[in-house]
Design an enzyme around this catalytic site. Structure first.
Site, short mmCIF file in Angstrom:
data_model
loop_
_atom_site.label_atom_id
_atom_site.label_comp_id
_atom_site.label_asym_id
_atom_site.label_seq_id
_atom_site.Cartn_x
_atom_site.Cartn_y
_atom_site.Cartn_z
N ALA A 200 0.85 -1.20 0.00
CA ALA A 200 0.00 0.00 0.00
C ALA A 200 0.87 1.23 0.00
CB ALA A 200 -0.92 0.02 1.21
N ASP A 201 0.41 2.26 -0.70
CA ASP A 201 1.09 3.55 -0.70
C ASP A 201 0.46 4.52 0.29
OD1 ASP A 201 3.10 3.93 -3.29
OD2 ASP A 201 1.65 2.32 -3.51
N ARG A 202 -0.80 4.28 0.64
CA ARG A 202 -1.47 5.11 1.65
C ARG A 202 -2.65 4.35 2.21
NH1 ARG A 202 -2.16 11.43 1.98
NH2 ARG A 202 -0.51 11.33 0.41
N ALA A 210 -4.91 2.96 -0.82
CA ALA A 210 -4.49 3.28 -2.18
C ALA A 210 -3.26 2.43 -2.52
CB ALA A 210 -4.15 4.75 -2.32
N LYS A 212 -1.25 0.26 -6.24
CA LYS A 212 -1.14 0.25 -7.70
C LYS A 212 -2.44 -0.23 -8.35
CE LYS A 212 3.12 1.57 -7.66
NZ LYS A 212 3.13 1.85 -6.19
#
Length: 313
Positions: A200-202, A210, A212
């Site tokens: 996860a990026d956030r 959020a 890919k």
């Protein structure tokens, strides 16, 4: 010239290194060239760090933050000047951090690191007897400590996730599907998603995530087939200031990333492109849990758990 990670853990040397660092020198593996080439590029200043992050030569939310802060540390290593005032250096650091955040806005790690380091710099600049040289040293030490902590957090995430999965299934072997960059290329050198499904990026307060593009579809498929769906992310990727995923700014990438290959256009002329880099997975599809370096939590438990952890520190 030899490079090493600050960690002495022999396990980290066994995986492919996304980042090679020693004081005053930073190299990153250009992931745009994989798998044909394994080429390390020198990052000597903040501008080069920004460009490497923006071009996606370095990927993964933790690695983005680490490369950004280390690019600042490397530039500061060469910037120590007795003629520069503490105030000028403080402004340079704060401006550099704001600039680095703009490279990849969806991944929250760089923004959080910029906020924390910015506050640290402002406090250090106010210390009695502070000099430009001492301020440089403090920032470099902070960035190096961040690199070391990421390695430790990655191992803890892997341990928590693996133990949790084995307890859930009640056997010694588990078949796992991973999505997105879940290993050492997304971090300082060990990986955040060993035996876990997605990175996860956030992650926001209600557990929406959020990641890919393609993660949302995978979560839907897992829910339909009754397969537990997990997210693995360090606490630095958790943004409790946002209530739900609809508030996340989704980065849009250049159209050429879809229409061109190695600089040669392969799509027909006039083709329109919408190229979001991320999608948002609602918390109710994260049926297994969210794995962090401090434990595994249901999406509904995450905010309270991380708040408790912060209050203890």
């Amino acid at each position: 010239m030899r490079f090493r990670l600050l960690s002495s853990d022999p396990k980290s040397a066994m995986s492919l290194e996304a980042i090679r660092y020693r004081r005053g020198s930073l190299q990153i593996l250009n992931q745009l060239l994989l798998p044909q080439q394994s080429l390390y590029e020198e990052i000597g200043n903040v501008r080069q760090g920004w460009e490497a992050i923006r071009a996606m030569k370095v990927r993964g939310a933790p690695a983005i933050a680490i490369v950004g802060c280390l690019s600042l540390a490397v530039e500061l290593h060469d910037k120590r000047s007795a003629e520069e005032s503490v105030g000028d250096l403080e402004r340079f650091v704060l401006d550099s951090l704001n600039y680095l955040v703009s490279a990849r806005p969806t991944a929250v790690n760089m923004a959080q690191a910029a906020q924390e380091l910015g506050c640290f710099v402002q406090q250090e600049a106010k210390r009695e007897g502070a000099t430009a040289k001492s301020l440089c040293e403090s920032v470099i030490n902070w960035a190096e400590a961040m690199l070391d902590k990421d390695l430790k957090d990655n191992r803890n995430i892997g341990d928590h996730g693996a133990h949790h999965l084995l307890q859930q299934v009640g056997q010694d072997k588990v078949i796992v599907l991973t999505h997105c960059n879940t290993g050492s290329l997304a971090t300082a050198g060990y990986g955040t998603a060993l035996a876990i499904f997605v990175g996860a990026d956030r992650v926001v307060a209600n557990g929406d995530t959020a990641n890919k593009v393609g993660t949302y579809q995978l979560a839907i498929a897992a829910k339909h087939h009754g397969i537990p769906f997990y997210v693995a992310a360090p606490s630095t990727s958790c943004d409790l200031s946002l209530e739900h995923g609809g508030q996340i700014i989704i980065e849009e990438r250049p159209s050429q990333e879809l229409t061109d290959i190695s600089g040669v256009r392969v799509a027909a002329p006039g083709i329109g492109v919408w190229n979001p880099a991320f999608d948002v997975t609602p918390h109710n599809l994260i049926t297994g849990g969210i794995v962090t370096e401090v434990g595994v939590f249901a999406p509904s438990e995450l905010q309270a758990a991380l708040t408790r952890t912060v209050s203890k520190e």
